[in-house]
Design a protein around this motif. Structure first.
Motif, PDB file in Angstrom:
ATOM      1  N   SER B  67       0.816  -1.225   0.000  1.00 39.41           N
ATOM      2  CA  SER B  67       0.000   0.000   0.000  1.00 39.41           C
ATOM      3  C   SER B  67       0.847   1.271   0.000  1.00 39.41           C
ATOM      4  O   SER B  67       0.509   2.240  -0.682  1.00 39.41           O
ATOM      5  CB  SER B  67      -0.966   0.004   1.183  1.00 39.41           C
ATOM      6  N   THR B  68       1.944   1.270   0.758  1.00 38.22           N
ATOM      7  CA  THR B  68       2.741   2.495   0.829  1.00 38.22           C
ATOM      8  C   THR B  68       3.425   2.777  -0.506  1.00 38.22           C
ATOM      9  O   THR B  68       3.413   3.922  -0.985  1.00 38.22           O
ATOM     10  CB  THR B  68       3.785   2.397   1.957  1.00 38.22           C
ATOM     11  N   ALA B  69       4.012   1.728  -1.106  1.00 39.29           N
ATOM     12  CA  ALA B  69       4.638   1.919  -2.423  1.00 39.29           C
ATOM     13  C   ALA B  69       3.593   2.415  -3.426  1.00 39.29           C
ATOM     14  O   ALA B  69       3.877   3.299  -4.241  1.00 39.29           O
ATOM     15  CB  ALA B  69       5.273   0.613  -2.904  1.00 39.29           C
ATOM     16  N   ILE B  70       2.374   1.876  -3.337  1.00 39.12           N
ATOM     17  CA  ILE B  70       1.311   2.294  -4.275  1.00 39.12           C
ATOM     18  C   ILE B  70       0.923   3.755  -4.037  1.00 39.12           C
ATOM     19  O   ILE B  70       0.800   4.540  -4.975  1.00 39.12           O
ATOM     20  CB  ILE B  70       0.073   1.377  -4.160  1.00 39.12           C
ATOM     21  N   CYS B  71       0.723   4.123  -2.769  1.00 36.29           N
ATOM     22  CA  CYS B  71       0.302   5.506  -2.473  1.00 36.29           C
ATOM     23  C   CYS B  71       1.367   6.508  -2.919  1.00 36.29           C
ATOM     24  O   CYS B  71       1.039   7.549  -3.494  1.00 36.29           O
ATOM     25  CB  CYS B  71       0.019   5.675  -0.978  1.00 36.29           C
ATOM     26  N   SER B  79      -1.118  14.148 -11.254  1.00 35.97           N
ATOM     27  CA  SER B  79      -1.249  15.498 -10.717  1.00 35.97           C
ATOM     28  C   SER B  79      -2.467  15.565  -9.809  1.00 35.97           C
ATOM     29  O   SER B  79      -3.292  14.662  -9.783  1.00 35.97           O
ATOM     30  CB  SER B  79      -1.373  16.489 -11.869  1.00 35.97           C
ATOM     31  N   GLY B  80      -2.564  16.639  -9.065  1.00 38.41           N
ATOM     32  CA  GLY B  80      -3.681  16.789  -8.136  1.00 38.41           C
ATOM     33  C   GLY B  80      -3.151  17.149  -6.760  1.00 38.41           C
ATOM     34  O   GLY B  80      -1.975  17.459  -6.603  1.00 38.41           O
ATOM     35  N   GLU B  81      -4.024  17.097  -5.754  1.00 32.12           N
ATOM     36  CA  GLU B  81      -3.594  17.388  -4.375  1.00 32.12           C
ATOM     37  C   GLU B  81      -2.512  16.409  -3.955  1.00 32.12           C
ATOM     38  O   GLU B  81      -2.576  15.231  -4.302  1.00 32.12           O
ATOM     39  CB  GLU B  81      -4.787  17.172  -3.434  1.00 32.12           C
ATOM     40  N   LYS B  82      -1.528  16.862  -3.163  1.00 25.53           N
ATOM     41  CA  LYS B  82      -0.455  15.976  -2.725  1.00 25.53           C
ATOM     42  C   LYS B  82      -0.848  15.208  -1.452  1.00 25.53           C
ATOM     43  O   LYS B  82      -1.432  15.776  -0.528  1.00 25.53           O
ATOM     44  CB  LYS B  82       0.816  16.786  -2.422  1.00 25.53           C
ATOM     45  N   CYS B  83      -0.511  13.896  -1.422  1.00 25.87           N
ATOM     46  CA  CYS B  83      -0.754  13.101  -0.200  1.00 25.87           C
ATOM     47  C   CYS B  83       0.494  13.005   0.679  1.00 25.87           C
ATOM     48  O   CYS B  83       0.447  12.400   1.744  1.00 25.87           O
ATOM     49  CB  CYS B  83      -1.217  11.689  -0.474  1.00 25.87           C
TER      50      CYS B  83
END
Lengths: 235, 235
Positions: B67-71, B79-83
Motif C-alpha cells: 500500500s505504501t509503495a502504491i500511495c 497530478s492533483g492534491e499531494k498526499c
C-alpha cells in the motif's frame, strides 16, 4: 553551526548497514554512532524509537526511526550518488523490493536464522529453536531465493543495470544469514548467487559490511574504538 | 490507448482504503476493483503478490504490491492534491508515521481486534482468542493512543495543519478497530480523539470509508454492484 548527525544502532544490524550505505552514497558518515542493540535496549530508548527498533537518526531535534524513512531522507536531503531510481515506476518497484527485504527477507534470514543461532545463545542465553531454523533453511529461504531468481531476469540488479538501496537491503539481510552459516546455492539459484556476489563487490557496500563483520567479532570493550576507526579512519 | 488501472483488494481492508484515498486526492478511481481477501486468497494470487497481501496495483504489465509503495507511486505519477508533504524533513516524518500505522497500529487495531473478533468467527469459522483481544484493549491500543497524543502537540494533524497519507493511514486502521466495537476515549486522549474525528470529516476519507463500511455489511452477492456504484456513481 550545523547540528551533528547521530545514528543509534549496532553496526551488526542489517538495518543499520542500510543507513550507513545510504550515507556512503553521499560520501558521508554519521558524526556519532551509538551502538544500541534492540534486544537489550531499555525502555528509555522508546523515547526516540517507539517500537524499540534500530536504527534511529538524530540531527538536532529531528528524530527519525525506521531504516527506510532514514535512507529516503538521506537520498533527498544530501547531494551525491542517488540510492533510489529517478524514474517514477522504477522508484515504486524499488520501494516494493526494499519493503520485501526489510519485512520478509529479514523475518527469515535475520529472525529465523541469525537471531536463533547467534543472538539467542550468545546474547540472550536462550536456546535456539531448531524447528524455526529448519523451516527457514528448507522452506523460507529457498522460496525467497526463487522469487529473486525470477525477478532478476537478465539484468545485473533488481531495477536494471545499476544497484539501488533495494539491492543493498536484500544483500544486507543475507549477510546476517551468512553470519549464521548460510550460503546461497549457485546450482539452484545461479542468477541470485551471482547477484549477491556482485553487490558484495560494490565499494560502498563492502566497506560498510566489513565494519559490521568486525563489529560482530570484536569484544564489547573494543567496539567504541572500531566505531571511531570507521567514522574517522585518518585519525 | 492508456492501460486500465486495476486494484486488487477487498474494500474492507484499511490498506486498500489508503490507496483509494490516494486516488481520491487526484480526483481518480481505479477502473477495476477485484475484491480479493488475503485470508482466503489461493496460491495463484502469489504471482502478483508474493506475500499474499493486499492491495496490489496493476497497470498494464506494471504490477505493484504494498500500500505504501502504491500511495507514493500515485502521488508521484498523477497530478492533483499531494498526499505527502513537499518538505524533505516533513516527508521523512510522514513516512515514519505511515510505517508506524501500517505495521504497529495495524498489528493491534486490525489483527489484534478486527481479525480476532470479526474475520475469525465470520469468515474463517475459528474461535476468537480472547487473551489477544484483552491485551489489545487494555495495553496495546492505550499505548498507541498515548503515543499519538504526544505527537499531535498542538497541531491539527501529525505533520501540521494539513492532513497527509500518514494521518489517513492512522485513522484507517482505527476504522477496523471500530468495526470490532472499539471507540477512542476522549477523556483519556482528548487530542487524538478530536484528531480522528477531524480526519473522519475529510471528504476524500469519508467517501472511501463509507464504501468500506457498506462492503463490510453487504452480502457477497451484492459486493460487485457496490463496487460498480463506487467506481461509476453516475451510471
Amino acid at each position: 553551526m550545523t547540528d551533528s548527525i547521530t545514528l543509534y544502532g549496532h553496526p551488526v544490524s542489517p538495518y543499520v548497514r542500510k543507513v550507513l550505505i545510504a550515507f556512503a552514497f553521499k560520501g558521508m558518515k554519521p558524526d556519532v554512532i551509538i551502538p544500541v542493540s534492540p534486544f537489550i535496549a531499555d525502555d528509555g530508548f522508546k523515547k526516540i524509537s517507539p517500537l524499540k527498533r534500530i536504527p534511529v537518526l538524530q540531527i538536532g531535534d529531528f528524530i527519525l526511526p525506521d531504516s527506510t524513512a532514514i535512507c529516503e531522507y538521506i537520498d533527498e536531503a544530501y547531494s551525491g550518488e542517488k540510492c533510489y531510481p529517478g524514474d517514477v515506476t522504477l522508484r515504486a518497484k524499488a520501494r516494493w523490493f526494499e519493503e520485501y527485504a526489510d519485512d520478509h527477507i529479514a523475518r527469515n534470514a535475520v529472525f529465523g536464522l541469525f537471531f536463533e543461532k547467534i543472538i539467542k545463545p550468545a546474547l540472550l542465553k536462550q536456546e535456539t529453536n531448531m524447528d524455526t531454523v529448519n523451516t527457514t533453511l528448507t522452506e523460507k529461504l529457498p522460496d525467497i531465493m526463487s522469487y529473486l531468481e525470477l525477478q532478476l531476469q537478465n539484468a545485473d540488479y533488481l531495477l536494471g543495470e545499476k544497484p539501488f538501496m533495494a539491492d543493498f537491503a536484500v544483500a544486507s539481510f543475507f549477510v546476517n544469514a551468512g553470519f549464521a552459516g548460510w550460503l546461497p546455492d549457485a546450482a539452484l539459484w545461479p542468477k541470485t548467487t551471482a547477484y549477491l556476489k556482485r553487490i558484495s563487490a560494490n565499494p560502498h557496500y563492502a566497506s560498510v559490511t566489513e565494519f559490521g563483520t568486525k563489529a560482530l567479532k570484536c569484544r564489547r570493550a573494543e567496539l567504541e574504538e572500531l566505531i571511531q576507526a570507521y567514522i574517522s579512519p585518518d585519525k
